[in-house]
Scaffold this active site. Structure first.
Site, PDB file in Angstrom:
ATOM      1  N   ASN A  58      40.608  48.133  50.311  1.00  0.00           N
ATOM      2  CA  ASN A  58      41.677  48.854  49.622  1.00  0.00           C
ATOM      3  C   ASN A  58      41.320  50.337  49.651  1.00  0.00           C
ATOM      4  OD1 ASN A  58      43.522  49.944  47.863  1.00  0.00           O
ATOM      5  ND2 ASN A  58      42.785  48.856  46.046  1.00  0.00           N
ATOM      6  N   TRP A  59      42.038  51.074  50.484  1.00  0.00           N
ATOM      7  CA  TRP A  59      41.705  52.496  50.629  1.00  0.00           C
ATOM      8  C   TRP A  59      42.165  53.334  49.443  1.00  0.00           C
ATOM      9  CZ3 TRP A  59      43.014  54.188  56.388  1.00  0.00           C
ATOM     10  CH2 TRP A  59      42.257  53.404  57.267  1.00  0.00           C
ATOM     11  N   LYS A  60      42.998  52.744  48.583  1.00  0.00           N
ATOM     12  CA  LYS A  60      43.557  53.491  47.436  1.00  0.00           C
ATOM     13  C   LYS A  60      44.192  54.785  47.959  1.00  0.00           C
ATOM     14  CE  LYS A  60      40.347  51.109  44.471  1.00  0.00           C
ATOM     15  NZ  LYS A  60      39.536  51.065  43.248  1.00  0.00           N
ATOM     16  N   HIS A  67      47.302  45.387  41.033  1.00  0.00           N
ATOM     17  CA  HIS A  67      45.969  45.998  40.953  1.00  0.00           C
ATOM     18  C   HIS A  67      45.800  46.639  39.571  1.00  0.00           C
ATOM     19  CE1 HIS A  67      42.547  48.598  41.650  1.00  0.00           C
ATOM     20  NE2 HIS A  67      42.252  47.802  42.663  1.00  0.00           N
ATOM     21  N   GLU A  91      44.634  49.336  38.667  1.00  0.00           N
ATOM     22  CA  GLU A  91      45.032  50.752  38.581  1.00  0.00           C
ATOM     23  C   GLU A  91      46.548  50.875  38.456  1.00  0.00           C
ATOM     24  OE1 GLU A  91      42.841  51.957  42.053  1.00  0.00           O
ATOM     25  OE2 GLU A  91      40.985  51.586  40.948  1.00  0.00           O
ATOM     26  N   GLU A 108      39.159  40.981  39.732  1.00  0.00           N
ATOM     27  CA  GLU A 108      38.521  42.295  39.689  1.00  0.00           C
ATOM     28  C   GLU A 108      38.296  42.706  38.236  1.00  0.00           C
ATOM     29  OE1 GLU A 108      39.246  44.741  43.477  1.00  0.00           O
ATOM     30  OE2 GLU A 108      41.000  45.038  42.231  1.00  0.00           O
ATOM     31  N   GLY A 142      34.767  50.785  40.744  1.00  0.00           N
ATOM     32  CA  GLY A 142      34.398  52.184  40.937  1.00  0.00           C
ATOM     33  C   GLY A 142      33.285  52.649  40.006  1.00  0.00           C
ATOM     34  N   SER A 187      32.945  47.215  42.884  1.00  0.00           N
ATOM     35  CA  SER A 187      31.650  47.728  43.339  1.00  0.00           C
ATOM     36  C   SER A 187      30.944  46.810  44.340  1.00  0.00           C
ATOM     37  CB  SER A 187      30.732  48.032  42.147  1.00  0.00           C
ATOM     38  OG  SER A 187      31.303  49.050  41.345  1.00  0.00           O
ATOM     39  N   GLY A 237      36.787  48.515  47.482  1.00  0.00           N
ATOM     40  CA  GLY A 237      37.352  49.855  47.352  1.00  0.00           C
ATOM     41  C   GLY A 237      36.479  50.871  48.060  1.00  0.00           C
ATOM     42  N   GLY A 238      35.645  51.562  47.300  1.00  0.00           N
ATOM     43  CA  GLY A 238      34.838  52.668  47.835  1.00  0.00           C
ATOM     44  C   GLY A 238      34.120  52.365  49.142  1.00  0.00           C
TER      45      GLY A 238
HETATM   46  P1  13P Z   1      35.402  49.597  44.181  1.00  0.00           P
HETATM   47  O1  13P Z   1      34.901  48.717  45.285  1.00  0.00           O
HETATM   48  O2  13P Z   1      35.434  51.059  44.546  1.00  0.00           O
HETATM   49  O3  13P Z   1      34.736  49.313  42.883  1.00  0.00           O
HETATM   50  O4  13P Z   1      36.957  49.211  43.972  1.00  0.00           O
HETATM   51  C1  13P Z   1      37.309  47.886  43.809  1.00  0.00           C
HETATM   52  C2  13P Z   1      38.791  47.786  43.881  1.00  0.00           C
HETATM   53  O5  13P Z   1      39.489  48.239  42.993  1.00  0.00           O
HETATM   54  C3  13P Z   1      39.369  47.155  45.075  1.00  0.00           C
HETATM   55  O6  13P Z   1      40.724  46.918  44.895  1.00  0.00           O
END
Ligand code: 13P
Length: 253
Positions: free
Chosen positions: A9-11, A95, A97, A167, A173, A213, A234-235
């Protein structure tokens, strides 16, 4: 045997140029991976372009959100048919967020889920508790409520087309990964819930990803757990070496 699925997920990261560079590296690094579904979820503006880049590769495309209507006067929104024709096979729904910053509710998740299925997209439905909820000891209540309202009225035969992503919000994050045992405990709860509310055969077929993470050095412990079928990253998905390493470590023993 459930096929592992690793999604990036590149956000709201990566310009198109940066995304192009990342995709080129991933294609080179992952071309020989066969037994794992690999999915990239870039921003909307990159989808059609990256779909072309991924054609005849082993990497699939997903979007980060969608609207539940097919079309309409909803400025700024993107519909299922639009994602489909941009080359998407997957779509993230609910998600944390989106829930936290953009008013996503279990009810809107449910409408988006139905629309994704109607449009031939595989929904990745995200659920999970925040730190306060975990500390209060209401994680399982929250998870069961998210499942009950999010999956409401979804026909049993559609269940195996749905991917659930657990999640925990406190692990996103934050660098604070849930331990493999903490994650497994909730994954088991989710599979038991599916078993009770659908059937044990359907629950056994449904893939449940962990997100929060995930890094090359913790994926092996997570994927070794019985009910963890992959990761939503994510990251670490923004870096080709990290994401490739996570994919390669994700074979089920
Ligand atoms: P991180 O891997 O940056 O913690 O993000 C997880 C995430 O929200 C994937 O959708």
């Amino acid at each position: 045997m459930r096929k592992p699925i690793i999604a990036g997920n590149w956000k709201m990261y990566k310009t198109l140029e940066e995304g192009e560079e990342l995709v080129n590296l991933l294609k080179r690094q992952l071309y020989d991976v066969e037994d794992i579904d690999i999915v990239l979820c870039p921003p909307f503006t990159h989808l059609a372009y990256i779909a072309d880049m991924l054609e005849s590769s082993n990497i699939l495309l997903g979007a980060q959100d969608m609207h539940w209507e097919e079309e309409g006067a909803y400025t700024g929104e993107i519909s299922g048919p639009m994602l489909k024709c941009a080359g998407c096979k997957f779509v993230l729904i609910g998600h944390s967020e989106r829930r936290q910053f953009f008013g996503e509710t279990n009810e809107s998740v449910n409408k988006k889920l139905a629309s994704a299925l109607n449009n031939g997209l595989t929904p990745i439905v995200c659920i999970g508790e925040d730190l306060k909820q975990r500390e209060k000891g209401i994680t399982f209540d929250l998870i069961s409520q998210q499942l009950e309202l999010g999956l409401k009225a979804i026909a049993p035969e559609r269940l195996k087309e749905i991917i659930i992503a657990y999640e925990p919000v406190w692990a996103i994050g934050s660098g604070k990964v849930a331990t493999s045992e903490q994650a497994q405990e909730v994954h088991r709860y989710i599979r038991d819930w599916l078993s009770k509310n659908y059937s044990s055969a359907l629950a056994q077929e449904t893939r449940i990803q962990y997100g929060g993470s995930v890094k090359p050095d913790n994926i092996a412990g997570l994927i070794a757990q019985e009910d963890i079928d992959g990761a939503l990253v994510g990251g670490a998905s923004l870096d080709a070496d990290s994401f490739s390493a996570i994919v390669r470590e994700s074979k089920k023993g």
